[in-house]
Structure formats: structure tokens, C-alpha cells
Scaffold this motif. Structure first.
Motif, PDB file in Angstrom:
ATOM      1  N   GLU A 296      12.466 -20.042 -23.935  1.00 46.47           N
ATOM      2  CA  GLU A 296      13.775 -19.077 -23.717  1.00 46.47           C
ATOM      3  C   GLU A 296      14.379 -20.738 -23.260  1.00 46.47           C
ATOM      4  O   GLU A 296      15.618 -20.495 -24.083  1.00 46.47           O
ATOM      5  N   THR A 297      14.513 -20.975 -22.448  1.00 50.00           N
ATOM      6  CA  THR A 297      14.597 -22.326 -22.513  1.00 50.00           C
ATOM      7  C   THR A 297      14.833 -24.178 -22.477  1.00 50.00           C
ATOM      8  O   THR A 297      15.392 -24.574 -22.405  1.00 50.00           O
ATOM      9  N   ASP A 298      13.035 -24.025 -22.851  1.00 52.24           N
ATOM     10  CA  ASP A 298      12.804 -25.187 -22.882  1.00 52.24           C
ATOM     11  C   ASP A 298      13.044 -26.486 -24.153  1.00 52.24           C
ATOM     12  O   ASP A 298      13.002 -25.645 -25.229  1.00 52.24           O
ATOM     13  N   VAL A 299      13.444 -27.443 -23.791  1.00 52.59           N
ATOM     14  CA  VAL A 299      13.281 -28.132 -25.391  1.00 52.59           C
ATOM     15  C   VAL A 299      12.409 -29.012 -25.095  1.00 52.59           C
ATOM     16  O   VAL A 299      12.025 -30.071 -24.525  1.00 52.59           O
ATOM     17  N   TYR A 300      10.928 -28.641 -26.031  1.00 50.68           N
ATOM     18  CA  TYR A 300      10.416 -30.139 -26.165  1.00 50.68           C
ATOM     19  C   TYR A 300       9.668 -31.134 -27.041  1.00 50.68           C
ATOM     20  O   TYR A 300      10.713 -30.838 -28.207  1.00 50.68           O
ATOM     21  N   TRP A 301       9.645 -32.075 -26.456  1.00 51.33           N
ATOM     22  CA  TRP A 301       9.695 -33.086 -27.599  1.00 51.33           C
ATOM     23  C   TRP A 301       8.015 -33.467 -27.424  1.00 51.33           C
ATOM     24  O   TRP A 301       8.320 -34.546 -26.232  1.00 51.33           O
ATOM     25  N   CYS A 302       7.561 -33.942 -28.269  1.00 46.16           N
ATOM     26  CA  CYS A 302       6.093 -34.838 -28.368  1.00 46.16           C
ATOM     27  C   CYS A 302       6.299 -36.124 -29.538  1.00 46.16           C
ATOM     28  O   CYS A 302       6.872 -35.518 -30.301  1.00 46.16           O
ATOM     29  N   GLN A 346      18.879 -36.982 -24.684  1.00 54.80           N
ATOM     30  CA  GLN A 346      20.574 -36.674 -24.261  1.00 54.80           C
ATOM     31  C   GLN A 346      21.191 -35.732 -25.184  1.00 54.80           C
ATOM     32  O   GLN A 346      22.080 -34.573 -24.552  1.00 54.80           O
ATOM     33  N   LYS A 347      21.280 -36.275 -26.111  1.00 58.32           N
ATOM     34  CA  LYS A 347      21.694 -35.100 -26.931  1.00 58.32           C
ATOM     35  C   LYS A 347      20.953 -33.833 -27.690  1.00 58.32           C
ATOM     36  O   LYS A 347      21.396 -33.492 -27.226  1.00 58.32           O
ATOM     37  N   HIS A 348      20.046 -33.888 -27.248  1.00 65.01           N
ATOM     38  CA  HIS A 348      19.506 -32.607 -26.781  1.00 65.01           C
ATOM     39  C   HIS A 348      18.895 -31.421 -26.342  1.00 65.01           C
ATOM     40  O   HIS A 348      18.165 -30.587 -25.781  1.00 65.01           O
ATOM     41  N   LYS A 349      19.157 -32.338 -25.054  1.00 65.96           N
ATOM     42  CA  LYS A 349      18.746 -32.060 -23.365  1.00 65.96           C
ATOM     43  C   LYS A 349      17.411 -31.418 -23.322  1.00 65.96           C
ATOM     44  O   LYS A 349      17.024 -30.435 -23.392  1.00 65.96           O
ATOM     45  N   VAL A 350      16.502 -32.532 -24.245  1.00 67.69           N
ATOM     46  CA  VAL A 350      14.754 -32.566 -24.198  1.00 67.69           C
ATOM     47  C   VAL A 350      15.369 -32.046 -22.521  1.00 67.69           C
ATOM     48  O   VAL A 350      15.543 -32.856 -21.606  1.00 67.69           O
ATOM     49  N   THR A 351      14.196 -31.202 -22.193  1.00 71.35           N
ATOM     50  CA  THR A 351      12.842 -31.049 -20.755  1.00 71.35           C
ATOM     51  C   THR A 351      11.942 -31.303 -20.336  1.00 71.35           C
ATOM     52  O   THR A 351      11.364 -31.313 -19.283  1.00 71.35           O
ATOM     53  N   ILE A 352      11.280 -31.538 -21.491  1.00 73.82           N
ATOM     54  CA  ILE A 352       9.623 -31.871 -21.741  1.00 73.82           C
ATOM     55  C   ILE A 352       9.323 -33.042 -22.539  1.00 73.82           C
ATOM     56  O   ILE A 352       9.944 -32.648 -23.362  1.00 73.82           O
ATOM     57  N   LEU A 353       8.936 -33.940 -21.648  1.00 73.19           N
ATOM     58  CA  LEU A 353       8.527 -35.333 -22.772  1.00 73.19           C
ATOM     59  C   LEU A 353       7.268 -35.617 -22.934  1.00 73.19           C
ATOM     60  O   LEU A 353       6.814 -35.398 -21.686  1.00 73.19           O
TER      61      LEU A 353
END
Ligand code: 6R9
Length: 654
Positions: A296-302, A346-353
């Protein structure tokens, strides 16, 4: 000589999980006990995270090792689990993919959108005569259609074989022929380093040698001119005109999901076969456990490419099975500028990289002042995969990207394992910089000596897996014998992964690189990773690759190729002084046995297209041999530069 692999590097730093993360963590320490008490029941509970059309009769059939069957008799649809069930649960409006093209265009795709797109592609493929069990090759840039194509195959039971978009016509045609694929899905081109880069001509050349191909489906991405044959169909005319309604049929848990060829550098590529139920179970569980994903809250980026296993398991199947919102980026990290990654976070407020050590070390080389210009405060967890991460690169990642507050999870696994096997749990483990720590719950890894005996703490040797795991490869496509020979014959009853590792005094695991790269110096087996880590721990060094070169006195001698950090002066005498200092530094850190005979300061290192250092080529240079096969290199001009420098550098022996 009794040691299997020397243990030279000592690391005492340790970072417990942030209290807030630990308090709300998806997985707690209890998972280890639950899995230890009953491993199969543990995996059956994880399989319960998915929607099955038919429950399995047996969790694991291991009666004919090494050929495993997981969730025997169970049926499910992989794409349904990644899409339909989230929409059915009322989450159709949740963003599945925030996509960013390299030139700055972008798309926002919800779960409902992704389901509609996948349904269209499934209908179109069916209309083209594709049926369950057929193989489909996918050769696409990092655009949403890549995920759609994979999911559409999964939906109709076709087996996809994704071929990385940087591979040559030869590599593509070999892979198409090996799998006798019926359709190729490609694009006119994609954007790389600020320019459209064509894909279609490579496909045309490959397909001319592949009689099995009936249709070529072409996504229009760049709008560049393409030659057209009677097998070609535009995606926008074929897929985007198809119905958005499609009912997913269930397939057997062991139905083949995909073939992925490992990026072998010498031998014929191996088509690693993965199946459905066990694979999806383990990618979904590990994505939930290791990344602590809160959908619901994370924005994840691989940041991996979809053409590698990391993209399969941790862009497509794991995150989508878990209903994640993720960022997908088409291009390179330095286009149009070296802050692109941090600007996107920064733009997408990524929480997990989740990224690779090669990227982290490149960022170290470019300097921390670049990420410093961006707001990275949304990040709460960082992951690493692909190579051993040197302790200093781990620290740099934690300090400069995680701003000191994010746990770093170093995740060890392979194309063959399908999913993460060894990693800290971010809410549980007090991680050590550079260590992958422990096997995940339900996984049993060990380090053994050459007699298959478990090494004691403090010892090094071969990394093996003792028990079958749900996302394990099932075979090498079309070659069961090679599967047995390659992975199961070095040690009786054990899967041997090809990697060296050590256990520290606490029993935590440290990956030491491929055993083929281990150097034998005056009777000691020294891992390239430890010497590289020692070099990277010097403040002037960003990255290093170490190889063993034949030496008349020591058998092999250590030769290091080292990339200095951006601000370091390497001209003339300053360069000579730095080299002398680095040799001393390694000697002090690891002991005189590990002191490099020679250090070359270089601007780049030869890497595979997935970013792994190709030490084999550096060995050729260090031993003054002509270069071996360079076709899998990301940038072959690098090697010319390195060998030219090597010839002109004066011999640096004691
Ligand atoms: C996922 C992936 C597998 C090989 C593997 C090992 C190396 C991957 C690592 C790591 C040390 C890690 N590797 N992760 N080494 N620490 N965290 O990369 O799959 O492309 O098949 O490569 O990569 O050598 O055996 P794949």
C-alpha cells in the motif's frame, strides 16, 4: 596445503535493523524456527500466499533427484496471481508501474491497465496460433510491453525466453534455435545513452536463420525506420486492437514458465528452465521477506534489466505477485546526467532500491556530491545483487544513498536458483558490510571443503545447497545430462553453485567469487574478492578487479586492475606513489601473501552485459596472451585501452 580457500579479510562493523522497521517487519526471527521445525510445511504455507485453482497433493516429490517436483498436482495461473486477483480485490487503481523512458517520457500503468494490456497480448498470441507449451522469444528494451509480453505468455501457458536487448544476432538466433521458438516479440528500437538504438535489424538477421519462427511482433518505441518482412506484425495493430477480456486457464504447478540462458562466457549457453508454482511461491515470499514490501505504501525499484533473472524475479513475478507499486526505467544511469537515478528516486519517492555492486562502485567513482544534490529521504531499504559487494562499497551505499538509516540487504542467488537464497532479513539481522549473512528460512546452504565436509567457522570453501528449494531450476532445456553434470556431480547429493564462500567466526556467510577465479599464490588459495575488497577499502579506490597471472616463483601472482575515485590524481609520479601505497595497503589489510605483484590504474573494467567483471579477459592481458572471446563484453574498446596500458606500464616487481 590443507586450506580450501583462505580467510584473510576481517570485518567487525555490524548494523542492527532500525527499531521502527524491526517493529513492523513482514518477517521476524520466528520464521527461521518455523522453517527449521518443518521445512516443507513452511514452504506450503508460503505457497498459500498465492491463489491456486487446485490444491496440490504433495509438497515435494524428490524421489528422482536432482529432478524435483514442487506442489505436485496443484494448478494455478501465474499471470492471474500477478494481476487479476489484485484487481478482484479492489486494487485495480493501484499503480503497478511508474515507467520512465530515457528521453524523459513517462507512463503510469495501474493493475487494471496491466491486466487489460496482458489480456490483449494473450488474445493476440492465441490468434497467432500460440498454444500452451510453445516457446516465445522476447527481445525488447525496458518498456512496459516487456513485462506485458512475459505475463501474456504465462497467461496462456507459453514458455518465454527473454533475450537481453544488447545481445547480437548470433546470440539471439542460437537461443531461438535451442528453444525452437515460434514467435519473437521485439521493438523497432529502444533508447540508450541518449540515442535510439535499433533492435529490429538484429532480429531480422537472427530470424533469417531460424525456420521455427512464424511471426515477429514489433512494438513501435522509437519510430525509427524498419525493414519489413511477411512475418512481421506491428504490436499496435495486432495486440492493441485485441479484446481486453481474457479468462486465464490454470496450469500444472510444474508447467514450464520460462527458459533463461545463462550468460556463460565460453561454453554453449545453458537454457535454465523454471516452472510455475514453486517459482512463484519463492519469488513472492522472498520479495515480501527480504524487501519488507508494504504494497500500500512502498514504491519499489529494481534497476536490473528484464533480460536478466533479477528482472524476471524482482521486476516481474515477485513484485507483481505481491501487488507492489514499482518504478521501471528504460535507460542508462548517466543519461542525460549522472544524477538520473537519484532524480528518479526523488521524483517517485522510491522507498526500496535494489541494484548491483557495479552500479554502486560506479557511483563511488563519480563521487558522493552527485547523490547529495537530491532528496533521497524516501528510501528505507537498499538491496544489492549480482556480485560480492565489497565492505567499503556497502558502507558507501548505506551512508551516501541510505543516508545512514537504511538497512542494506546483500542478496546471493543465481539464474539457476530462481530466487534469493542467502540474505539478511531487514527487520531481524544485524548485517555486516559485505556479508550475505544467512540462508533464508527454508533454505539450507553450507560451505564445504573438497571432500564435501562442512568447514568450521572461520573456514572457506565451496558454497553448496543441501536441500531442494521451490524455485530451483528443473533442468537445462533439452539436456538433462548436462544439468546433472554441471550442478550435481561435483559433490554427491549436493547442488554446487560454482561460488567460493567462507564462514566467519559467527558462522555468517561471505561470498568470495567464482571458484574458477581463485588464485593459487605460494600454496595459498586466495579469493579475488578479498583482494578487491582490500583495494576498495582504500579511500582513493572506487573499483578493482584482481586476477592470478602465472609467475615463475609463486605459481600465480596477483595482478590488480584498479579504478581510482573521480578526484584522485593518477598522473606520473602521483600515480606511481598511489600504486606503491595500494600494494602496502593490501599487504597490511590481508597479510603480505596477498600483496599484488602489479597494480594497473585503469578508467574502466571489462564487464559482462549484466555488469559482472570479466576476469578471464584480464587474465589474458596480465599473461600477455591475445584476447579470448570478447563478444559478451559490454564495451570492447575497454580491453584495447587496458592492454595498451599494460604493455606500457613498467614491470613492478619487488
Ligand atoms: C542473481 C544473479 C549468479 C552469480 C552467482 C555469484 C554472483 C550474485 C551475489 C553474487 C556475491 C551476491 N552473485 N549475487 N556474488 N554476492 N550477493 O546475479 O544471477 O546472473 O545467474 O549470476 O552471480 O557468482 O553465482 P546470475
Amino acid at each position: 596445503m590443507s586450506e580450501t580457500l583462505a580467510n584473510l579479510l576481517q570485518e567487525t562493523r555490524q548494523f542492527p535493523p532500525p527499531a521502527e522497521l524491526a517493529a513492523a517487519a513482514n518477517v521476524t526471527a520466528a520464521a527461521y524456527d518455523e522453517a527449521a521445525a518443518d521445512r516443507l510445511a513452511f514452504w506450503a504455507r508460503q505457497a498459500g500466499r498465492l491463489d491456486w485453482s487446485k490444491e496440490w497433493d504433495e509438497i515435494l516429490d524428490w524421489s528422482n533427484p536432482p529432478f524435483a517436483k514442487w506442489f505436485v498436482g496443484g494448478q494455478l495461473n501465474v499471470a492471474y496471481n500477478c494481476l487479476d486477483r489484485h484487481v478482484a480485490a479492489g486494487n485495480g487503481d493501484r499503480v503497478a508501474i511508474h515507467w520512465e523512458g530515457e528521453p524523459g517520457d513517462n507512463r503510469t500503468i495501474t493493475y487494471a491497465d496491466l491486466l487489460a494490456m496482458t489480456s490483449q497480448a494473450a488474445n493476440a498470441l492465441t490468434d497467432l496460433g500460440v498454444v500452451a507449451g510453445d516457446r516465445i522469444a522476447i527481445y525488447l528494451p525496458m518498456i512496459p510491453e516487456a513485462a506485458v509480453a512475459m505475463l501474456a505468455c504465462a497467461r496462456i501457458g507459453a514458455t518465454h525466453s527473454v533475450v537481453f536487448g544488447g545481445f547480437s544476432a548470433d546470440s539471439l538466433s542460437n537461443r531461438i534455435q535451442d528453444a525452437t521458438a515460434k514467435v519473437v516479440i521485439t521493438a523497432d528500437g529502444g533508447y540508450r545513452r541518449g540515442k535510439p538504438s535499433a533492435l529490429k535489424p538484429t532480429v531480422d538477421e537472427a530470424v533469417s536463420r531460424c525456420p521455427s519462427i512464424e511471426h515477429v511482433l514489433v512494438v513501435r518505441r522509437t519510430g525509427q525506420d524498419v525493414a519489413w518482412t511477411d512475418k512481421d506484425l506491428w504490436w499496435h495493430e495486432t495486440v492493441e486492437t485485441a479484446s481486453t477480456e481474457h479468462t486465464a486457464e490454470a496450469f500444472d504447478a510444474e508447467h514450464p514458465l520460462f527458459i533463461l540462458y545463462t550468460s556463460g562466457t565460453t561454453a554453449k549457453p545453458k537454457g535454465i528452465l523454471h516452472t510455475s508454482g514453486g517459482y512463484l511461491t519463492q519469488v513472492a515470499y522472498t520479495h515480501h521477506a527480504v524487501f519488507d514490501l508494504k504494497p500500500e505504501t512502498d514504491v519499489y525499484w529494481c534497476s536490473a534489466d528484464i533480460g536478466w533473472v533479477t528482472g524476471h524475479s524482482y521486476i516481474v513475478y515477485g513484485p507483481l505477485a505481491n501487488g507492489a507499486t514499482q518504478l521501471m526505467y528504460e535507460g542508462t544511469p548517466d543519461t542525460p546526467h549522472r544524477g538520473r537515478f537519484w532524480e528518479l528516486i526523488q521524483k517517485h519517492k522510491v522507498t526500496i532500491l535494489y541494484t548491483a555492486p557495479t552500479l554502486i562502485r560506479t557511483m563511488m567513482k563519480w563521487g558522493a556530491d552527485i547523490p547529495d544534490q537530491y532528496d533521497l529521504s524516501s528510501l528505507r531499504l537498499l538491496g544489492s545483487v549480482g556480485e560480492p559487494i565489497n565492505p567499503e562499497a556497502w558502507m558507501w551505499y548505506r551512508e551516501n544513498i541510505g543516508r545512514g538509516g537504511c538497512p542494506v540487504v546483500d542478496t546471493w542467488w543465481q539464474t539457476e536458483t530462481g530466487a534469493i537464497m542467502i540474505s539478511p532479513l531487514p527487520g531481524v539481522t544485524a548485517a555486516k558490510p559485505g556479508s550475505a549473512m544467512r540462508p533464508l528460512p527454508g533454505i539450507s546452504a553450507d560451505v564445504v571443503d573438497d571432500q564435501a565436509g562442512s568447514v568450521p567457522n572461520g573456514g572457506g570453501g565451496f558454497l553448496v545447497l543441501r536441500e531442494p528449494w521451490p524455485s530451483m531450476l528443473r533442468t537445462i532445456w533439452g539436456d538433462d545430462e548436462r544439468f546433472v553434470d554441471t550442478y550435481w556431480s561435483r559433490f554427491e547429493g549436493l547442488y554446487f553453485a560454482g561460488d567460493g564462500a567462507k564462514k566467519d567466526d559467527d558462522g555468517d556467510l561471505w561470498l568470495l567469487g567464482r571458484v574458477d577465479d581463485v588464485m593459487l599464490v605460494s600454496g595459498h588459495n586466495i579469493s579475488t574478492t578479498e583482494v578487491e575488497s582490500a583495494l576498495v577499502s582504500h579511500p582513493s579506490v572506487a573499483e578493482s578487479a584482481v586476477v592470478g597471472a602465472t609467475d615463475p616463483t609463486t605459481g600465480q601472482a596477483i595482478v590488480a586492475f584498479t579504478i581510482p575515485r573521480g578526484s584522485v590524481d593518477t598522473s606520473g609520479e602521483a600515480g606511481e606513489a598511489l600504486i606503491a601505497e595500494l600494494r602496502e595497503h593490501v599487504s597490511k589489510t590481508l597479510g603480505p601473501i596477498a600483496k599484488p605483484r602489479q597494480i594497473m590504474l585503469v578508467a574502466e573494467l571489462p564487464k559482462t552485459r549484466s555488469g559482472k567483471i570479466m576476469r578471464r579477459l584480464l587474465r589474458d592481458v596480465a599473461e600477455n596472451r591475445s584476447l579470448g572471446d570478447v563478444t559478451t563484453l559490454q564495451d570492447s574498446s575497454v580491453m584495447d585501452l587496458i592492454s595498451a596500458g599494460m604493455r606500457s606500464s613498467k614491470s613492478d616487481e619487488d
